[in-house]
Design an enzyme around this catalytic site. Structure first.
Site, PDB file in Angstrom:
ATOM      1  N   PHE A 191       0.854  -1.185   0.000  1.00 37.04           N
ATOM      2  CA  PHE A 191       0.000   0.000   0.000  1.00 37.04           C
ATOM      3  C   PHE A 191       0.893   1.240   0.000  1.00 37.04           C
ATOM      4  O   PHE A 191       1.809   1.346   0.833  1.00 37.04           O
ATOM      5  CB  PHE A 191      -0.904  -0.010   1.229  1.00 37.04           C
ATOM      6  CG  PHE A 191      -2.025   0.977   1.167  1.00 37.04           C
ATOM      7  CD1 PHE A 191      -2.973   0.897   0.164  1.00 37.04           C
ATOM      8  CD2 PHE A 191      -2.131   1.988   2.101  1.00 37.04           C
ATOM      9  CE1 PHE A 191      -4.020   1.818   0.100  1.00 37.04           C
ATOM     10  CE2 PHE A 191      -3.165   2.909   2.046  1.00 37.04           C
ATOM     11  CZ  PHE A 191      -4.117   2.826   1.044  1.00 37.04           C
ATOM     12  N   LYS A 248     -12.431  -2.110   7.757  1.00 38.84           N
ATOM     13  CA  LYS A 248     -12.674  -2.931   6.568  1.00 38.84           C
ATOM     14  C   LYS A 248     -13.489  -4.153   6.986  1.00 38.84           C
ATOM     15  O   LYS A 248     -14.673  -4.035   7.288  1.00 38.84           O
ATOM     16  CB  LYS A 248     -11.354  -3.300   5.906  1.00 38.84           C
ATOM     17  CG  LYS A 248     -10.514  -2.086   5.493  1.00 38.84           C
ATOM     18  CD  LYS A 248      -9.230  -2.506   4.810  1.00 38.84           C
ATOM     19  CE  LYS A 248      -8.277  -1.342   4.623  1.00 38.84           C
ATOM     20  NZ  LYS A 248      -8.812  -0.257   3.789  1.00 38.84           N
TER      21      LYS A 248
END
Length: 425
Positions: free
Chosen positions: A127, A232
């Site tokens: 990421f 998430k």
């Protein structure tokens, strides 16, 4: 029965032993197929009721007294629940700050402990925010460190050999995402951690795309450090606080670079000389965000009831079913697989690639007559990410998503949409 039929998908749902867990979430629009739980989890049905109690009773009536009737211990209480999901002891995990801040704290303290070693290793699929933090840390340490990124040969996976090639006897830290955000490639955590330790490097895992999606056992893998996101798969709500893990035997050797009062030993002594708290609490900083922290509890209770092994088993079955649908309906239309086919190398989302991926995503979200609204997300340059969240994703949802993608390309619906990107994709 035809395995590519809608009736077959409905039969799979009817036989699903976890189907009842969907009722624990606010999913009341029958025309909506939500496949973005890997980016923002769905609201648990009990969260609003619980938060009304937290706001009206704990804050409204309890006021400041609530710090002594549960608030002060809540970061540790919730951390103990997360510890059960990641194979850690309760006193090795704390809920605090954001994933980025936690990664900064742990990477900084690892580099301090490993002073003299100059290598920092990550990979090109990580990421970007994690890479930015490493670049910032290298500057803070006077540009003495060399950041090496293991490369992917296919844009989907990174080989064990490539990680090994980047590690050297001077490597201070290896930091990777356990599950890669674009492709869902999943590292063998135990093997990679062992490989790093053989070189004398510490290991820091980002669990943001794996916690709540795949079974994790940090203690069994002898992991040094880890961070993770809670909004998430864990359904904690937008921007809910993250968590960090530090293996028990390392805690007294490490000191957080952010010396906040909740990381101080006896913070209410108000001593002007900082002394780090013992154990995991030394990695806290400012006052915990009590409302957003509390929103995690209802969802974590659902996870502990369902069990990670059962959730992973359903996730794998659903992904394999989706891949069958992809091969039959979408591969002939120019779609390609952007995730590993092997289930032991894949997390719980699947990326499909298509040259018109962005406009296809827009068309999926757009209401169409006799067609569901399908919410995935898009990642550059051409990835359509579809999150399989087995607590609430149905086989029928996957079937409907594939059929809508097929129709969008067959009927050229995507041509009606702009190539101009929204700020959030």
């Amino acid at each position: 029965m035809d395995i590519f039929s809608e009736e077959y998908a409905r039969q799979l749902d009817a036989k699903d032993p976890l189907k009842g867990f969907r009722d624990h979430f606010v999913l009341e629009d029958n025309n909506l197929v939500y496949l973005d739980g890997n980016s923002l989890g769905v609201l648990p049905r009990n969260t609003a009721t619980y938060m009304e109690q937290v706001v009206k009773e704990e804050w409204g009536r309890g006021l400041i007294r609530s710090w002594n009737t549960g608030w002060y211990e809540r970061p540790q209480k919730i951390a103990a629940q997360i510890a059960l999901l990641i194979g850690a002891h309760a006193d090795e995990v704390i809920v605090t700050d954001s994933t980025s801040v936690n990664l900064f704290k742990l990477a900084y303290t690892a580099l301090k402990l490993q002073q003299g070693r100059k290598g920092i290793v990550s990979d090109s699929l990580n990421f970007p925010s994690d890479i930015y933090l490493l670049q910032g840390l290298a500057e803070i340490f006077g540009n003495q460190h060399d950041i090496r990124l293991a490369q992917s040969h296919d844009g989907i996976t990174v080989s064990h050999e490539e990680i090994e090639n980047q590690l050297g006897n001077d490597t201070a830290l290896l930091t990777l995402s356990h599950v890669v955000f674009k492709s869902a490639f999943m590292y063998n955590m135990k093997d990679i951690t062992s490989l790093s330790h053989q070189k004398g490097a510490m290991v820091l895992w980002d669990l943001s795309h794996s916690v709540g999606a795949v079974p994790i056992d940090l203690n069994d893998a002898h992991v040094d450090l880890a961070v993770g996101c809670t909004y998430k798969y864990l359904n904690g709500g937008p921007g809910s606080p993250a968590f960090l893990y530090v293996r028990k035997d390392l805690q007294e050797k490490l000191k957080s670079p952010i010396w906040g009062w909740f990381g101080q030993n006896n913070p209410f002594d108000f001593n002007l000389q900082y002394q780090p708290a013992p154990g995991i609490e030394r990695f806290m900083a400012g006052t915990p965000p009590m409302l957003s922290l509390s929103m995690l509890e209802p969802s974590l209770n659902i996870f502990l009831d369902a069990g990670m092994d059962r959730l992973r088993n359903k996730s794998v079955q659903q992904a394999n079913y989706f891949i069958q649908l992809f091969q039959h309906h979408l591969a002939p239309l120019g779609f390609s697989m952007g995730s590993p086919i092997k289930e032991d190398q894949r997390g719980s989302h699947i990326s499909l690639r298509h040259p018109e991926g962005y406009r296809i995503c827009q068309a999926l979200i757009e209401p169409q007559k006799d067609s569901p609204v399908v919410i995935p997300d898009f990642r550059q340059p051409d990835n359509i990410r579809l999150g399989i969240t087995p607590l609430y994703t149905r086989y029928h949802d996957l079937f409907r998503a594939v059929i809508k993608m097929k129709t969008i390309v067959d009927q050229h619906w995507y041509t009606a949409f702009s190539i101009k990107r929204e700020k959030v994709t």
